[in-house]
Design a protein around this motif. Structure first.
Motif, PDB file in Angstrom:
ATOM      1  N   LYS A  89       1.019  -1.045   0.100  1.00  0.00           N
ATOM      2  CA  LYS A  89      -0.236   0.015  -0.083  1.00  0.00           C
ATOM      3  C   LYS A  89       0.785   1.186   0.085  1.00  0.00           C
ATOM      4  O   LYS A  89       1.508   1.593   0.971  1.00  0.00           O
ATOM      5  CB  LYS A  89      -1.028  -0.044   1.309  1.00  0.00           C
ATOM      6  CG  LYS A  89      -2.097   0.851   1.322  1.00  0.00           C
ATOM      7  CD  LYS A  89      -2.640   0.709   2.363  1.00  0.00           C
ATOM      8  CE  LYS A  89      -3.925   1.818   2.500  1.00  0.00           C
ATOM      9  NZ  LYS A  89      -4.893   1.671   3.665  1.00  0.00           N
ATOM     10  N   ASN A  91      -0.237   4.426  -0.203  1.00  0.00           N
ATOM     11  CA  ASN A  91      -0.820   5.438   0.556  1.00  0.00           C
ATOM     12  C   ASN A  91      -2.247   5.183   0.492  1.00  0.00           C
ATOM     13  O   ASN A  91      -2.630   4.113   0.057  1.00  0.00           O
ATOM     14  CB  ASN A  91      -0.559   6.874  -0.120  1.00  0.00           C
ATOM     15  CG  ASN A  91      -0.912   7.074  -1.528  1.00  0.00           C
ATOM     16  OD1 ASN A  91      -2.044   6.555  -1.706  1.00  0.00           O
ATOM     17  ND2 ASN A  91      -0.350   7.804  -2.240  1.00  0.00           N
ATOM     18  N   ASN A  93      -4.503   5.857  -1.154  1.00  0.00           N
ATOM     19  CA  ASN A  93      -5.394   5.857  -2.659  1.00  0.00           C
ATOM     20  C   ASN A  93      -4.515   4.626  -3.576  1.00  0.00           C
ATOM     21  O   ASN A  93      -5.439   4.315  -4.400  1.00  0.00           O
ATOM     22  CB  ASN A  93      -5.407   7.270  -3.218  1.00  0.00           C
ATOM     23  CG  ASN A  93      -6.087   8.202  -2.569  1.00  0.00           C
ATOM     24  OD1 ASN A  93      -5.353   8.892  -1.817  1.00  0.00           O
ATOM     25  ND2 ASN A  93      -7.251   8.285  -2.691  1.00  0.00           N
ATOM     26  N   MET A  94      -3.137   4.510  -3.308  1.00  0.00           N
ATOM     27  CA  MET A  94      -2.697   3.527  -4.424  1.00  0.00           C
ATOM     28  C   MET A  94      -2.220   2.118  -3.791  1.00  0.00           C
ATOM     29  O   MET A  94      -1.479   2.172  -2.632  1.00  0.00           O
ATOM     30  CB  MET A  94      -1.533   4.364  -4.820  1.00  0.00           C
ATOM     31  CG  MET A  94      -1.901   5.442  -5.705  1.00  0.00           C
ATOM     32  SD  MET A  94      -0.698   6.360  -6.547  1.00  0.00           S
ATOM     33  CE  MET A  94      -0.086   7.410  -5.254  1.00  0.00           C
ATOM     34  N   LYS A  95      -2.177   1.112  -4.414  1.00  0.00           N
ATOM     35  CA  LYS A  95      -1.557  -0.226  -4.012  1.00  0.00           C
ATOM     36  C   LYS A  95      -0.971  -0.718  -5.428  1.00  0.00           C
ATOM     37  O   LYS A  95      -1.511  -0.665  -6.422  1.00  0.00           O
ATOM     38  CB  LYS A  95      -2.917  -1.065  -3.587  1.00  0.00           C
ATOM     39  CG  LYS A  95      -3.061  -0.658  -2.230  1.00  0.00           C
ATOM     40  CD  LYS A  95      -4.265  -1.895  -1.656  1.00  0.00           C
ATOM     41  CE  LYS A  95      -5.482  -2.020  -2.424  1.00  0.00           C
ATOM     42  NZ  LYS A  95      -6.433  -2.847  -1.751  1.00  0.00           N
ATOM     43  N   TYR A 118      -1.480  -2.460 -10.571  1.00  0.00           N
ATOM     44  CA  TYR A 118      -1.566  -1.000 -10.002  1.00  0.00           C
ATOM     45  C   TYR A 118      -2.883  -0.625 -10.091  1.00  0.00           C
ATOM     46  O   TYR A 118      -3.826  -0.813 -10.406  1.00  0.00           O
ATOM     47  CB  TYR A 118      -0.679  -0.162 -10.638  1.00  0.00           C
ATOM     48  CG  TYR A 118      -1.113   1.394 -10.388  1.00  0.00           C
ATOM     49  CD1 TYR A 118      -0.244   1.759  -9.188  1.00  0.00           C
ATOM     50  CD2 TYR A 118      -2.053   2.275 -10.829  1.00  0.00           C
ATOM     51  CE1 TYR A 118      -0.426   3.266  -8.853  1.00  0.00           C
ATOM     52  CE2 TYR A 118      -2.282   3.644 -10.464  1.00  0.00           C
ATOM     53  CZ  TYR A 118      -1.318   3.898  -9.514  1.00  0.00           C
ATOM     54  OH  TYR A 118      -1.591   5.054  -8.888  1.00  0.00           O
ATOM     55  N   SER A 119      -3.321  -0.199  -8.598  1.00  0.00           N
ATOM     56  CA  SER A 119      -4.694   0.178  -8.263  1.00  0.00           C
ATOM     57  C   SER A 119      -4.829   1.575  -7.545  1.00  0.00           C
ATOM     58  O   SER A 119      -3.818   2.071  -6.778  1.00  0.00           O
ATOM     59  CB  SER A 119      -5.273  -0.608  -7.128  1.00  0.00           C
ATOM     60  OG  SER A 119      -5.384  -1.974  -7.511  1.00  0.00           O
ATOM     61  N   TYR A 120      -5.716   2.476  -8.203  1.00  0.00           N
ATOM     62  CA  TYR A 120      -5.853   3.982  -7.694  1.00  0.00           C
ATOM     63  C   TYR A 120      -7.371   4.043  -7.235  1.00  0.00           C
ATOM     64  O   TYR A 120      -8.248   3.776  -8.112  1.00  0.00           O
ATOM     65  CB  TYR A 120      -5.548   4.739  -8.700  1.00  0.00           C
ATOM     66  CG  TYR A 120      -5.697   6.250  -8.063  1.00  0.00           C
ATOM     67  CD1 TYR A 120      -4.701   6.899  -7.168  1.00  0.00           C
ATOM     68  CD2 TYR A 120      -6.802   7.249  -8.412  1.00  0.00           C
ATOM     69  CE1 TYR A 120      -4.887   8.133  -6.704  1.00  0.00           C
ATOM     70  CE2 TYR A 120      -6.713   8.325  -7.736  1.00  0.00           C
ATOM     71  CZ  TYR A 120      -5.859   8.983  -6.822  1.00  0.00           C
ATOM     72  OH  TYR A 120      -6.024  10.301  -6.512  1.00  0.00           O
ATOM     73  N   SER A 121      -7.839   4.436  -5.980  1.00  0.00           N
ATOM     74  CA  SER A 121      -8.965   4.587  -5.687  1.00  0.00           C
ATOM     75  C   SER A 121      -9.453   6.097  -5.137  1.00  0.00           C
ATOM     76  O   SER A 121      -8.328   6.539  -4.501  1.00  0.00           O
ATOM     77  CB  SER A 121      -9.541   3.505  -4.466  1.00  0.00           C
ATOM     78  OG  SER A 121      -8.844   3.481  -3.587  1.00  0.00           O
ATOM     79  N   LEU A 122     -10.319   6.376  -5.323  1.00  0.00           N
ATOM     80  CA  LEU A 122     -10.549   7.840  -4.767  1.00  0.00           C
ATOM     81  C   LEU A 122     -11.843   7.759  -3.473  1.00  0.00           C
ATOM     82  O   LEU A 122     -12.753   6.990  -3.383  1.00  0.00           O
ATOM     83  CB  LEU A 122     -11.440   8.699  -5.879  1.00  0.00           C
ATOM     84  CG  LEU A 122     -10.774   9.170  -7.044  1.00  0.00           C
ATOM     85  CD1 LEU A 122     -11.717   9.858  -7.875  1.00  0.00           C
ATOM     86  CD2 LEU A 122      -9.506  10.421  -6.609  1.00  0.00           C
ATOM     87  N   PHE A 131     -12.712   3.452  -8.505  1.00  0.00           N
ATOM     88  CA  PHE A 131     -11.227   2.993  -8.681  1.00  0.00           C
ATOM     89  C   PHE A 131     -10.789   2.606 -10.068  1.00  0.00           C
ATOM     90  O   PHE A 131     -11.817   2.311 -10.971  1.00  0.00           O
ATOM     91  CB  PHE A 131     -11.044   1.727  -7.545  1.00  0.00           C
ATOM     92  CG  PHE A 131     -11.947   0.497  -7.887  1.00  0.00           C
ATOM     93  CD1 PHE A 131     -11.331  -0.433  -8.840  1.00  0.00           C
ATOM     94  CD2 PHE A 131     -13.058   0.185  -7.206  1.00  0.00           C
ATOM     95  CE1 PHE A 131     -11.950  -1.547  -8.968  1.00  0.00           C
ATOM     96  CE2 PHE A 131     -13.596  -0.661  -7.484  1.00  0.00           C
ATOM     97  CZ  PHE A 131     -13.329  -1.827  -8.430  1.00  0.00           C
ATOM     98  N   GLN A 133      -7.924   0.464 -12.145  1.00  0.00           N
ATOM     99  CA  GLN A 133      -6.493  -0.531 -12.118  1.00  0.00           C
ATOM    100  C   GLN A 133      -6.157  -0.870 -13.281  1.00  0.00           C
ATOM    101  O   GLN A 133      -6.665  -0.974 -14.284  1.00  0.00           O
ATOM    102  CB  GLN A 133      -7.019  -1.870 -11.347  1.00  0.00           C
ATOM    103  CG  GLN A 133      -7.778  -1.725  -9.842  1.00  0.00           C
ATOM    104  CD  GLN A 133      -8.242  -3.021  -9.416  1.00  0.00           C
ATOM    105  OE1 GLN A 133      -8.591  -4.001 -10.234  1.00  0.00           O
ATOM    106  NE2 GLN A 133      -8.310  -3.378  -7.945  1.00  0.00           N
TER     107      GLN A 133
END
Length: 196
Positions: A89, A91, A93-95, A118-122, A131, A133
């Motif tokens: 993780k 942060n 928002n990002m994994k 890569y994952s980005y979620s709001l 999100f 990915q």
């Protein structure tokens, strides 16, 4: 929807998973997914995932087992995939997730495959988070697949349930007579998660 089906393969993947902590840092998970092909109006694949993961600060390391039954040209083909997942993780928002899976096939040679996602979620609301990915698949030192996912994570307050509708654009690479051919697949996932 008709245009998508006529231009490329279109599938629906209903999914249900159960997951929860059995100790402070140990998580277990069970998942079932069915892959339904809308152009042929039949189920193409069913699979079960089982696993356990250890959580340490920003890392999660999991060992999983996947059992797959697939229909190919009127034949049923089985495959099992033990795999190791390492998630970091970055942060809130990002994994990033790295998966190393060993594909034990019934009719073909067994093979290792690596997947990097890569994952980005709001974090817009407490119970409603979009999100995106991107996941690449590498096998025998070659890029064989790419998936771009757009979805929503909808949590139902004061319940153990969350719902994730996801659209996936999947690109698959095949080599035929030394020619590289890319094909696309459009996938709609309806995933229900239950915390136990």
């Amino acid at each position: 929807l008709t245009d998508i089906r006529s231009q490329s393969n279109f599938q629906t993947w209903p999914t249900i998973d159960l997951q929860g902590d059995i100790f402070d840092n140990i998580e277990i998970k069970f998942e079932y997914r069915n892959k339904y092909d809308n152009s042929t109006n039949q189920s193409k694949q069913g699979r079960i995932d089982l696993g356990v993961a250890y959580k340490l600060n920003k890392f999660k390391i999991g060992i999983y087992y996947r059992d797959i039954h697939e229909i190919k040209k009127e034949n049923r083909v089985s495959e099992i995939r033990p795999h190791l997942d390492i998630t970091y993780k970055l942060n809130d928002n990002m994994k990033i997730r790295l998966r190393n899976e060993y594909r034990i096939k019934e009719l073909n040679e067994n093979i290792f495959r690596y997947r990097l996602r890569y994952s980005y979620s709001l974090k817009l609301f407490d119970n409603y988070n979009p999100f995106i990915q991107n996941e690449i698949f590498l096998s025998e030192s070659q890029l064989v697949r790419n998936r771009i996912n757009f979805g929503l994570n909808i949590k139902f307050n004061k319940t153990p349930f969350s719902f994730k509708p996801i659209y996936i654009l999947e690109s698959n690479r095949k080599v035929s007579d030394k020619n590289v051919v890319w094909s696309q697949k459009n996938i709609f996932v309806l995933a229900l998660s239950i915390k136990i």
